[in-house]
Design an enzyme around this catalytic site. Structure first.
Site, mmCIF file in Angstrom:
data_model
loop_
_atom_site.group_PDB
_atom_site.id
_atom_site.type_symbol
_atom_site.label_atom_id
_atom_site.label_comp_id
_atom_site.label_asym_id
_atom_site.label_seq_id
_atom_site.Cartn_x
_atom_site.Cartn_y
_atom_site.Cartn_z
ATOM 1 N N GLU A 236 39.597 52.912 45.323
ATOM 2 C CA GLU A 236 40.037 51.713 44.628
ATOM 3 C C GLU A 236 39.291 50.497 45.171
ATOM 4 O O GLU A 236 38.911 50.455 46.345
ATOM 5 C CB GLU A 236 41.550 51.493 44.799
ATOM 6 C CG GLU A 236 42.418 52.566 44.164
ATOM 7 C CD GLU A 236 42.453 52.496 42.651
ATOM 8 O OE1 GLU A 236 42.016 51.471 42.080
ATOM 9 O OE2 GLU A 236 42.931 53.460 42.033
ATOM 10 N N CYS A 237 39.120 49.485 44.320
ATOM 11 C CA CYS A 237 38.415 48.271 44.731
ATOM 12 C C CYS A 237 39.330 47.284 45.421
ATOM 13 O O CYS A 237 38.871 46.315 46.016
ATOM 14 C CB CYS A 237 37.778 47.593 43.519
ATOM 15 S SG CYS A 237 38.999 46.960 42.347
ATOM 16 N N GLY A 238 40.640 47.497 45.335
ATOM 17 C CA GLY A 238 41.573 46.601 45.995
ATOM 18 C C GLY A 238 42.464 45.824 45.056
ATOM 19 O O GLY A 238 43.525 45.350 45.448
#
Length: 260
Positions: A236-238
């Protein structure tokens, strides 16, 4: 964001997800549209997000009932940005709010401000700058209380146990995932049958398209998002893991606000 927020207890959330577990994507979207104030669609114009966009346009023909939020990381493929223009042409009634990293407008400006290849030297800070902070700013500016996302269980990784509705206790944000139980094949079929524009990279072996520096084509038999952050223990990118960035966000919120 206004102080009025919607809070869901764990038991209420479980009740909602039990009721929605047998509903179609269109039914979940219709329920969302009539249930939540401050509802937006967050999208990077991936296939699932495009399906959702098309479904909403059919639920409410002539006037798109919710706005879209797009995070321009300044590091997208040119094909992604070209897709945004094609989507606007097909759905002229939509309104897209575009948010960039704060204080910069180009990739070159970003590199001068934060250093070359920040995604390699400090990928957590990079994710915060290009996704988490712009998203937080967008939600505050626009009064977002609930967001429709294009995440699916079949994308694997942290999304494997996804439910139709999630609640972020730390941000008080409700997330609706109407296609949570769709397969990649179902999404592809809908795109084809409804003649929806999509990212040209998908015809070159890509499945999930993010920033150009961290996205590669997917091999046969790999998870749909296996081409993202290849070789890293990361899925995930955050933007969907805000608790991981609580320290950054707390520091931002303590900064004095500029006077208008």
């Amino acid at each position: 964001m206004t102080k009025d927020t919607i809070e869901l207890s764990p038991s209420h959330l479980e009740y909602i997800n039990t009721n929605l577990s047998t509903k179609t994507a269109e039914e979940i979207l219709q329920w969302s549209l009539t249930t939540f104030p401050g509802l937006f669609q967050t999208t990077a114009f991936g296939l699932t997000g495009l399906v959702i966009l098309d479904m909403i346009s059919k639920i409410s023909p002539g006037a798109h009932p919710i706005d879209l939020i797009f995070m321009d990381t300044l590091h997208h493929f040119k094909e992604t940005l070209e897709l945004v223009d094609r989507v606007k042409a097909k759905y002229p009634q939509i309104q897209i709010h575009i948010y960039k990293p704060e204080g910069v407008n180009t990739e070159e400006e970003f590199a001068r401000e934060y250093g070359e290849k920040l995604w390699d030297t400090n990928d957590t800070f990079y994710d915060y700058l290009v996704k988490v902070e712009p998203a937080s700013r967008a939600y505050e500016d626009l009064g977002v209380k609930a967001a429709i996302t294009g995440r699916r269980r079949s994308q694997g990784g942290a999304r494997a146990k996804l439910q139709a509705v999630e609640y972020e206790a730390d941000t008080k944000l409700i997330k609706i995932n109407p296609l949570f139980n769709w397969t990649f094949q179902q999404v592809q079929q809908y795109i084809k049958e409804n003649d929806i524009p999509y990212n040209a990279l998908l015809d070159q072996g890509y499945r999930s398209v993010g920033d150009y520096h961290s996205t590669v084509p997917v091999k046969e038999g790999e998870d749909e998002r296996a081409g993202r952050w290849k070789g890293k223990q990361k899925t995930e990118c955050g933007i969907h893991e805000t608790s991981r960035f609580a320290e950054f966000l707390a520091a931002r919120n303590q900064q004095p606000q500029a006077q208008s």
